[in-house]
Motif scaffolding. Structure first.
Motif, short mmCIF file in Angstrom:
data_model
loop_
_atom_site.label_atom_id
_atom_site.label_comp_id
_atom_site.label_asym_id
_atom_site.label_seq_id
_atom_site.Cartn_x
_atom_site.Cartn_y
_atom_site.Cartn_z
N GLY A 192 0.82 -1.21 0.00
CA GLY A 192 0.00 0.00 0.00
C GLY A 192 0.85 1.26 0.00
O GLY A 192 2.07 1.20 0.04
N THR A 193 0.17 2.38 -0.04
CA THR A 193 0.85 3.66 -0.04
C THR A 193 1.29 4.00 1.38
O THR A 193 0.80 3.43 2.36
CB THR A 193 -0.07 4.79 -0.55
OG1 THR A 193 -1.14 4.95 0.40
CG2 THR A 193 -0.63 4.47 -1.94
N TRP A 194 2.20 4.96 1.46
CA TRP A 194 2.65 5.39 2.79
C TRP A 194 1.47 5.95 3.58
O TRP A 194 1.36 5.72 4.78
CB TRP A 194 3.77 6.42 2.65
CG TRP A 194 4.36 6.77 3.97
CD1 TRP A 194 4.30 7.96 4.60
CD2 TRP A 194 5.09 5.90 4.85
NE1 TRP A 194 4.94 7.90 5.82
CE2 TRP A 194 5.43 6.64 5.99
CE3 TRP A 194 5.47 4.56 4.79
CZ2 TRP A 194 6.14 6.09 7.06
CZ3 TRP A 194 6.17 4.02 5.86
CH2 TRP A 194 6.50 4.78 6.97
N GLN A 195 0.56 6.65 2.92
CA GLN A 195 -0.64 7.19 3.58
C GLN A 195 -1.49 6.06 4.17
O GLN A 195 -1.99 6.17 5.29
CB GLN A 195 -1.46 7.97 2.56
CG GLN A 195 -1.83 9.35 2.99
CD GLN A 195 -2.72 10.02 1.94
OE1 GLN A 195 -2.96 9.51 0.85
NE2 GLN A 195 -3.20 11.18 2.29
N GLN A 196 -1.66 4.99 3.42
CA GLN A 196 -2.45 3.85 3.89
C GLN A 196 -1.77 3.17 5.08
O GLN A 196 -2.44 2.77 6.03
CB GLN A 196 -2.66 2.85 2.76
CG GLN A 196 -3.60 3.35 1.69
CD GLN A 196 -3.62 2.46 0.47
OE1 GLN A 196 -2.58 1.93 0.06
NE2 GLN A 196 -4.79 2.28 -0.12
N LYS A 197 -0.46 3.05 5.01
CA LYS A 197 0.27 2.42 6.11
C LYS A 197 0.17 3.26 7.38
O LYS A 197 -0.05 2.72 8.48
CB LYS A 197 1.74 2.22 5.73
CG LYS A 197 1.93 1.22 4.60
CD LYS A 197 3.38 1.19 4.13
CE LYS A 197 3.53 0.40 2.85
NZ LYS A 197 4.93 0.23 2.46
N LYS A 198 0.31 4.58 7.26
CA LYS A 198 0.19 5.45 8.42
C LYS A 198 -1.21 5.39 9.02
O LYS A 198 -1.38 5.36 10.24
CB LYS A 198 0.53 6.89 8.04
CG LYS A 198 2.02 7.15 7.91
CD LYS A 198 2.36 8.54 7.44
CE LYS A 198 1.69 9.64 8.23
NZ LYS A 198 2.05 10.98 7.78
N ALA A 199 -2.21 5.35 8.16
CA ALA A 199 -3.59 5.26 8.65
C ALA A 199 -3.82 3.92 9.36
O ALA A 199 -4.49 3.87 10.39
CB ALA A 199 -4.56 5.43 7.49
N ALA A 200 -3.24 2.86 8.82
CA ALA A 200 -3.38 1.55 9.45
C ALA A 200 -2.69 1.54 10.81
O ALA A 200 -3.21 0.95 11.77
CB ALA A 200 -2.80 0.47 8.55
N LEU A 201 -1.53 2.19 10.92
CA LEU A 201 -0.86 2.30 12.22
C LEU A 201 -1.75 3.01 13.23
O LEU A 201 -1.79 2.64 14.41
CB LEU A 201 0.47 3.04 12.09
CG LEU A 201 1.63 2.24 11.52
CD1 LEU A 201 2.85 3.14 11.36
CD2 LEU A 201 1.96 1.05 12.39
N ALA A 202 -2.46 4.03 12.79
CA ALA A 202 -3.38 4.75 13.69
C ALA A 202 -4.49 3.82 14.18
O ALA A 202 -4.87 3.88 15.36
CB ALA A 202 -3.96 5.97 13.00
#
Length: 112
Positions: free
Chosen positions: A73-83
């Motif tokens: 996934g995109t970096w944005q998706q990964k950051k959102a998943a971490l949240a």
């Protein structure tokens, strides 16, 4: 026999501005949980004086490499998943995860 990091059944990640929802399961969900555990613990320990800034930076670097190497996934998706992962665990659960699973995370999700 390899022991795996326990994980929630699935993580659904909705990112503002992204046309589709991103679902992480299995190994990717476990990698996200490991990355979250590393990052959270690094910041918490450094904030309380139990870890140096340099040690914190090493763990944060490991977090990035786990995400780059083991989560799609995109970096944005990964950051959102971490949240999503962060919001599902309280402070004590996350620190307990680090104590119980950090070594496993390093074995299960190599960074080199």
């Amino acid at each position: 026999m390899t022991t795996r990091v326990p994980l929630t059944a699935m993580m659904l990640c909705l990112v503002a501005g992204v046309a589709e929802a991103r679902t992480y399961a299995g190994e990717e969900a476990a990698a996200l949980r490991c990355a979250n555990t590393m990052a959270f613990t690094a910041v918490a320990l450094e904030d309380t004086g139990r870890m140096s800034e340099a040690e914190k930076d090493v763990l944060l670097g490991i977090t990035v490499l786990i995400l780059e190497n083991h989560v799609s996934g995109t970096w944005q998706q990964k950051k959102a998943a971490l949240a999503v992962v962060r919001d599902r665990r309280d402070v004590f659960e996350t620190l307990e995860d680090f104590e119980r699973f950090a070594e496993q995370c390093f074995r299960q999700f190599p960074i080199n």
